[in-house]
Design an enzyme around this catalytic site. Structure first.
Site, short mmCIF file in Angstrom:
data_model
loop_
_atom_site.label_atom_id
_atom_site.label_comp_id
_atom_site.label_asym_id
_atom_site.label_seq_id
_atom_site.Cartn_x
_atom_site.Cartn_y
_atom_site.Cartn_z
N HIS A 123 0.88 -1.18 0.00
CA HIS A 123 0.00 0.00 0.00
C HIS A 123 0.91 1.23 0.00
O HIS A 123 2.04 1.17 0.53
CB HIS A 123 -0.83 -0.05 1.29
N ASP A 200 3.42 -4.30 7.96
CA ASP A 200 2.16 -3.56 7.89
C ASP A 200 1.03 -4.57 8.03
O ASP A 200 0.74 -5.34 7.12
CB ASP A 200 2.12 -2.83 6.53
N GLN A 203 -4.17 -5.22 6.99
CA GLN A 203 -5.16 -6.16 6.42
C GLN A 203 -5.07 -7.53 7.08
O GLN A 203 -5.65 -8.49 6.58
CB GLN A 203 -4.94 -6.30 4.91
N LYS A 226 -10.29 -0.81 10.59
CA LYS A 226 -10.43 -2.00 9.74
C LYS A 226 -10.74 -3.24 10.58
O LYS A 226 -10.89 -4.34 10.06
CB LYS A 226 -9.14 -2.22 8.93
N CYS A 364 -4.80 2.31 -3.81
CA CYS A 364 -3.62 2.84 -3.11
C CYS A 364 -2.43 1.89 -3.23
O CYS A 364 -1.67 1.70 -2.27
CB CYS A 364 -3.91 3.11 -1.62
N1 PLP Z 1 -1.64 -0.64 4.64
C1 PLP Z 1 -2.55 -1.43 4.06
C2 PLP Z 1 -2.16 -2.79 3.61
C3 PLP Z 1 -3.86 -0.97 3.90
O1 PLP Z 1 -4.77 -1.75 3.30
C4 PLP Z 1 -4.18 0.34 4.35
C5 PLP Z 1 -5.54 0.88 4.14
O2 PLP Z 1 -6.27 0.48 3.26
C6 PLP Z 1 -3.19 1.11 4.96
C7 PLP Z 1 -1.94 0.58 5.08
C8 PLP Z 1 -3.48 2.48 5.47
O3 PLP Z 1 -4.31 2.41 6.57
P1 PLP Z 1 -4.88 3.75 7.26
O4 PLP Z 1 -5.49 4.55 6.15
O5 PLP Z 1 -5.86 3.25 8.24
O6 PLP Z 1 -3.73 4.44 7.88
#
Ligand code: PLP
Length: 405
Positions: A123, A200, A203, A226, A364
């Site tokens: 992401h 990260d 998900q 999430k 993203c």
């Molecule tokens: N990393 C991953 C794999 C994601 O799917 C997302 C959000 O969709 C993020 C990071 C960013 O999360 P946040 O917008 O809650 O900071």
């Protein structure tokens, strides 16, 4: 499996809604999950019964709010099996958690010419902060590629590591491909080479049992919204030895020990990284979301969602010209796809008019789009409350839309 889907759905009043006069089908939990009544009630209870600013109170309400807030730190610690509660830092979300590490860790440990390995399936939140750090420190970003099947090329990792490599940044679960990455194997390679690993988990943590000690990750990040929790709260887990050596990310109240114009000393972890009044309400309601996950049980959720994943995948593959991105055997409940000669955005818009919420676009994750040479795709992602009946509604709508297009 004892999975009472009717009861689970009854906790989510929003699912009862109609959208354009059609039953609401929510297949976008990967973007943000809906909130159960337990979370909504926790927020309300806080404001009705015991609100005050935390950590600085000399009164009953502040003490009570502080106790509840700190109790959530314990819940998070237990959820991911961290060794110490001080290793849990509350942030705004995954994005802020990664930015914190990219700033503070790199400030202390990365110097000119050093390298940071970032996987190709990240992401943007796990790419751009490293690029900014690399510019600041004159370091270099090295790409860890993935196969067309959507799996990290693990064999390549040792080849990419050298004595300048400082950190590997990788998703536990890809938000496009759904791939569950082999985190333990990655940290094993990293350990042999003295490299730090940031995972990260945005998900992952709502679908899988995460154990930061067993997987031996150095940093792990995720977002409450999430995980059926509120917006505006996230977590950074970091090993104590790193957090203690890293400089603060932001300055302000709470993160200091003593302030004078001659010089300031900083608070201990985790408070050193929690400057200012935090999102008290949301952190406390996040505790209710963790209780909710524990009550249903993550292994049960995983099994339920796995069933949905396999059912939907099989049915989707019957549609001519449909291509799924991410076909790893180790996969979470996310399906991204395109259909020949159809624009994903048109599909998404028409599905919406039939009451079905999906995600379209680059998700993203531009580097994943570039890998498959596409502009965007359509993603469906399942949560604990979704059903096969909803998948059938979706498939029927999809076929209808395809005829229209
Ligand atoms: N990393 C991953 C794999 C994601 O799917 C997302 C959000 O969709 C993020 C990071 C960013 O999360 P946040 O917008 O809650 O900071």
């Amino acid at each position: 499996m004892n999975y009472d889907i009717h009861k689970i759905r009854s906790y989510f009043p929003i699912l009862e809604n109609k959208v354009y006069d059609k039953p609401f089908v929510y297949f976008d939990s990967g973007a943000s999950a809906q909130k159960p009544v337990q979370v909504l009630e926790a927020e309300e209870e806080l404001h009705n019964k015991y609100y005050g600013n935390i950590h600085r109170g000399a009164h009953f309400m502040a003490d009570k709010a502080t106790e509840q807030f700190e109790n959530v730190r314990n819940k998070v610690k237990d959820l991911i099996n961290a060794k110490n509660r001080e290793e849990i830092i509350f942030t705004k979300g995954t994005t802020e958690s990664i930015n914190l590490v990219a700033f503070s860790f790199c400030e202390q440990f990365v110097k000119e010419g050093d390298e940071i390995i970032v996987s190709e399936m990240e992401h943007h939140a796990n790419i751009v902060p490293w690029q900014l750090a690399a510019i600041r420190k004159k370091a270099r970003i090295v790409k860890l590629p993935f196969s067309d099947k959507g799996e990290i090329l693990l064999d390549k990792l040792p080849e990419l590591i050298n004595n300048k490599t400082k950190l590997i940044a990788i998703a536990h679960v890809s938000n496009v491909l759904g791939t569950i990455n082999p985190i333990s194997e990655i940290t094993k390679i990293a350990r042999q080479n003295n490299v730090v690993v940031l995972v990260d988990g945005a998900q992952a943590v709502q679908h899988l049992n995460v154990d930061v000690q067993e997987t031996d990750v150095d940093f792990y990040t995720f977002s409450a919204h999430k995980m059926y929790g509120p917006n505006g709260v996230g977590v950074l887990y970091g090993k104590r030895k790193w957090l203690e050596q890293m400089p603060p990310y932001q300055g302000g109240g709470e993160m200091i020990s003593e302030v004078s114009f001659e010089g300031t000393t900083f608070n201990e972890i985790p408070y050193k990284f929690e400057a200012g009044t935090p999102n008290i309400t949301s952190v406390i309601a996040f505790g209710a979301a963790i209780d909710f996950l524990n009550k249903i049980g993550l292994p049960n959720i995983k099994e339920w969602e796995n069933d949905l994943l396999h059912y939907a995948t099989k049915k989707l593959k019957e549609i001519p010209g449909l291509k799924i991105y991410g076909e790893s055997n180790s996969k979470s409940s996310v399906i991204s796809f395109n259909i020949e000669n159809v624009h994903a955005y048109d599909l998404g818009m028409l599905l919406d008019k039939m009451g079905i919420a999906v995600r379209t676009g680059h998700l993203c994750a531009d580097t994943v789009m570039q890998h498959y040479n596409m502009q965007g795709c359509l993603r469906i992602s399942f949560g604990a409350y979704n059903t096969k009946e909803e998948i059938d509604i979706f498939l029927k709508a999809l076929k209808k839309v395809l005829l229209m297009l």
